[in-house]
Write an enzyme that holds these catalytic residues in place. Structure first.
Site, PDB file in Angstrom:
ATOM      1  N   LYS A   1      -0.205  -2.081  13.787  1.00  0.00           N
ATOM      2  CA  LYS A   1      -0.189  -1.898  12.324  1.00  0.00           C
ATOM      3  C   LYS A   1      -0.278  -0.405  11.993  1.00  0.00           C
ATOM      4  O   LYS A   1      -1.287   0.244  12.269  1.00  0.00           O
ATOM      5  CB  LYS A   1      -1.396  -2.664  11.766  1.00  0.00           C
ATOM      6  CG  LYS A   1      -1.694  -2.408  10.340  1.00  0.00           C
ATOM      7  CD  LYS A   1      -0.973  -3.386   9.463  1.00  0.00           C
ATOM      8  CE  LYS A   1      -1.111  -2.999   8.019  1.00  0.00           C
ATOM      9  NZ  LYS A   1       0.045  -3.395   7.238  1.00  0.00           N
TER      10      LYS A   1
ATOM     11  N   LYS B   1      -1.100  -7.546   5.070  1.00  0.00           N
ATOM     12  CA  LYS B   1      -1.317  -8.186   3.760  1.00  0.00           C
ATOM     13  C   LYS B   1      -0.226  -9.200   3.400  1.00  0.00           C
ATOM     14  O   LYS B   1      -0.475 -10.111   2.615  1.00  0.00           O
ATOM     15  CB  LYS B   1      -1.482  -7.154   2.641  1.00  0.00           C
ATOM     16  CG  LYS B   1      -0.237  -6.366   2.300  1.00  0.00           C
ATOM     17  CD  LYS B   1       0.433  -6.844   1.059  1.00  0.00           C
ATOM     18  CE  LYS B   1       1.648  -6.051   0.698  1.00  0.00           C
ATOM     19  NZ  LYS B   1       2.556  -5.559   1.712  1.00  0.00           N
TER      20      LYS B   1
ATOM     21  N   GLY C   1       0.836  -1.203   0.000  1.00  0.00           N
ATOM     22  CA  GLY C   1       0.000   0.000   0.000  1.00  0.00           C
ATOM     23  C   GLY C   1       0.868   1.248   0.000  1.00  0.00           C
ATOM     24  O   GLY C   1       0.524   2.282  -0.574  1.00  0.00           O
ATOM     25  N   ASN C   2       2.052   1.124   0.640  1.00  0.00           N
ATOM     26  CA  ASN C   2       2.971   2.264   0.678  1.00  0.00           C
ATOM     27  C   ASN C   2       3.656   2.491  -0.666  1.00  0.00           C
ATOM     28  O   ASN C   2       4.155   3.580  -0.916  1.00  0.00           O
ATOM     29  CB  ASN C   2       4.023   2.049   1.761  1.00  0.00           C
ATOM     30  CG  ASN C   2       3.415   2.254   3.136  1.00  0.00           C
ATOM     31  OD1 ASN C   2       2.907   3.324   3.426  1.00  0.00           O
ATOM     32  ND2 ASN C   2       3.427   1.225   3.950  1.00  0.00           N
TER      33      ASN C   2
ATOM     34  N   LYS D   1       6.897  -9.099   6.412  1.00  0.00           N
ATOM     35  CA  LYS D   1       7.342  -9.583   5.084  1.00  0.00           C
ATOM     36  C   LYS D   1       8.304 -10.757   5.263  1.00  0.00           C
ATOM     37  O   LYS D   1       8.213 -11.766   4.583  1.00  0.00           O
ATOM     38  CB  LYS D   1       8.057  -8.466   4.306  1.00  0.00           C
ATOM     39  CG  LYS D   1       7.134  -7.314   3.946  1.00  0.00           C
ATOM     40  CD  LYS D   1       7.844  -6.295   3.099  1.00  0.00           C
ATOM     41  CE  LYS D   1       7.120  -4.973   3.158  1.00  0.00           C
ATOM     42  NZ  LYS D   1       5.688  -5.052   2.864  1.00  0.00           N
TER      43      LYS D   1
HETATM   44  P1  ADP Z   1       4.326  -2.025   2.343  1.00  0.00           P
HETATM   45  O1  ADP Z   1       3.257  -1.025   2.161  1.00  0.00           O
HETATM   46  O2  ADP Z   1       5.040  -2.346   1.072  1.00  0.00           O
HETATM   47  O3  ADP Z   1       3.888  -3.257   3.114  1.00  0.00           O
HETATM   48  P2  ADP Z   1       5.790  -1.266   4.743  1.00  0.00           P
HETATM   49  O4  ADP Z   1       5.958   0.171   5.133  1.00  0.00           O
HETATM   50  O5  ADP Z   1       4.851  -2.107   5.532  1.00  0.00           O
HETATM   51  O6  ADP Z   1       5.465  -1.274   3.192  1.00  0.00           O
HETATM   52  O7  ADP Z   1       7.216  -2.003   4.781  1.00  0.00           O
HETATM   53  C1  ADP Z   1       8.306  -1.493   4.020  1.00  0.00           C
HETATM   54  C2  ADP Z   1       9.124  -0.554   4.875  1.00  0.00           C
HETATM   55  O8  ADP Z   1       9.852  -1.287   5.856  1.00  0.00           O
HETATM   56  C3  ADP Z   1      10.204   0.215   4.150  1.00  0.00           C
HETATM   57  O9  ADP Z   1       9.706   1.379   3.526  1.00  0.00           O
HETATM   58  C4  ADP Z   1      11.211   0.538   5.275  1.00  0.00           C
HETATM   59  O10 ADP Z   1      11.005   1.874   5.728  1.00  0.00           O
HETATM   60  C5  ADP Z   1      10.793  -0.394   6.415  1.00  0.00           C
HETATM   61  N1  ADP Z   1      11.893  -1.148   6.992  1.00  0.00           N
HETATM   62  C6  ADP Z   1      12.071  -1.284   8.336  1.00  0.00           C
HETATM   63  N2  ADP Z   1      13.121  -2.067   8.591  1.00  0.00           N
HETATM   64  C7  ADP Z   1      13.652  -2.439   7.408  1.00  0.00           C
HETATM   65  C8  ADP Z   1      14.754  -3.280   7.039  1.00  0.00           C
HETATM   66  N3  ADP Z   1      15.496  -3.876   7.940  1.00  0.00           N
HETATM   67  N4  ADP Z   1      15.001  -3.449   5.712  1.00  0.00           N
HETATM   68  C9  ADP Z   1      14.238  -2.847   4.788  1.00  0.00           C
HETATM   69  N5  ADP Z   1      13.166  -2.051   5.078  1.00  0.00           N
HETATM   70  C10 ADP Z   1      12.863  -1.852   6.372  1.00  0.00           C
HETATM   71 MG    MG Z   2       3.214  -3.367   5.112  1.00  0.00          MG
END
Ligand code: ADP
Ligand code: MG
Length: 308
Positions: A128, A207, A12-13, A269
């Protein structure tokens, strides 16, 4: 030869990029890059798209709170709304890309609900992040819980684990009939069982975790998690960042425990990819939305190493 099934989880981001306001025009523009790649991949693979809704559902919640003229809608209904709004944006972008590439492919967006356990500990601790990013000062003035994330301070809501995807059989049938299926939007509408029926609850399921559950329940071969960073990074946010190009499930569990991957963003993830591989999925890759095709061909992202 039988086509393999590819599940692509879109962040979503990634639809609203860092620093953007999140207008509909921006979201349509951002979708072109991943969707063009997915359109091309559909010639070789059966495809399921799932997507997040963090920024979008948080914005809808704020819109409820800003307006007293009409009844307020609960979070479960807002999650359902984001399945419609983002599903529509994905469909219409797919439509244009298929037309431009001269590909004929059926596709469909499915309203999906997902069972959660009413005793899930996730109901006790909002984790979340949703909606806009605040400064620390702003976060102290808002009337709801917030948490510091890698992007800044954000509102947090409860996020239980997905137990099962109600429409799993329908999704499998659609895939078998060569539909590209968009489903489990925003993690799915969270419902709890009450006897023989279900009722919605105010929460947002992650998700990535629901995608791993769906992958297990419908039998997916390759799982791609597309987000706004190139993959899983050690020392994220420090001067010593190191992109991990491959990760075993044991390393993933260790790094999670050591706190490299926070809850609500990179944590789920890693956990989703780990579960997928533990359930004998063939390949899982965390990658950036710009590099979905490269990740499928093994040339980008963080690849989880198969151990079955
Ligand atoms: P999405 O909407 O794709 O689920 P999220 O914001 O939930 O995105 O997750 C991606 C984010 O995770 C990245 O933008 C980054 O800021 C954050 N992040 C936190 N820790 C890490 C890490 N160790 N490696 C990569 N990204 C990270
Ligand atoms: Mg996310």
């Amino acid at each position: 030869m039988k086509k393999e099934t590819l599940l692509i989880a879109l962040g979503g981001n990634a639809l609203i990029r860092k620093g953007q306001e999140g207008t509909v025009e921006e979201q349509f523009e951002n979708l072109k890059l991943p969707i063009r790649q997915i359109a091309r991949l559909s010639e070789k693979y059966k495809i399921i798209i799932t997507h997040g809704n963090g920024p979008q559902v948080g914005n809808l919640l704020l819109q409820q709170e800003c307006c007293n003229a009409v009844p307020k809608l609960p979070l479960e209904i807002l999650v359902a709304q984001t399945q419609g709004q983002i599903g529509y944006m994905i469909e219409s972008t797919l439509d244009s890309e298929f037309m431009e590439l001269g590909i004929t492919q059926y596709f469909i967006t499915l309203i999906t609900y997902v069972v959660v356990d009413e005793h899930d500990p996730g109901f006790r601790n909002p984790s979340k992040p949703i909606g806009p990013v605040y400064t620390e000062e702003e976060s102290k003035t808002v009337p709801y819980p917030t948490r510091k994330t890698a992007k800044g301070f954000r509102r947090v809501v409860v996020s239980p684990e997905p137990v099962t995807v109600i429409e799993k059989n329908e999704i499998r049938k659609l895939i078998d009939s060569d539909f590209l299926v968009i489903c489990c939007g925003g993690g799915g509408i969270p419902v709890i069982r009450e006897g023989r029926s279900f009722h919605g609850v105010d929460a947002v399921i992650d998700k990535d975790l629901v995608s791993a559950k769906l992958a297990e329940e419908v039998g997916v071969d390759i799982f791609i998690i597309a987000t706004d960073v190139p993959g899983a990074i050690l020392g994220y946010g420090t001067s010593e960042e190191k992109l991990l190009r491959s990760l075993t499930v044991d390393e993933a569990a260790l790094y999670l425990k050591q706190g490299h991957f926070p809850p609500g963003s990179m944590g789920p993830k890693i956990e989703a990819a780990r579960r997928f591989i533990l359930n004998c999925g063939k390949r899982a890759v965390i990658t950036s939305v710009d590099a979905i095709e490269d990740a499928v061909s093994g040339n980008a992202g963080t690849e989880f190493v198969r151990q079955c």
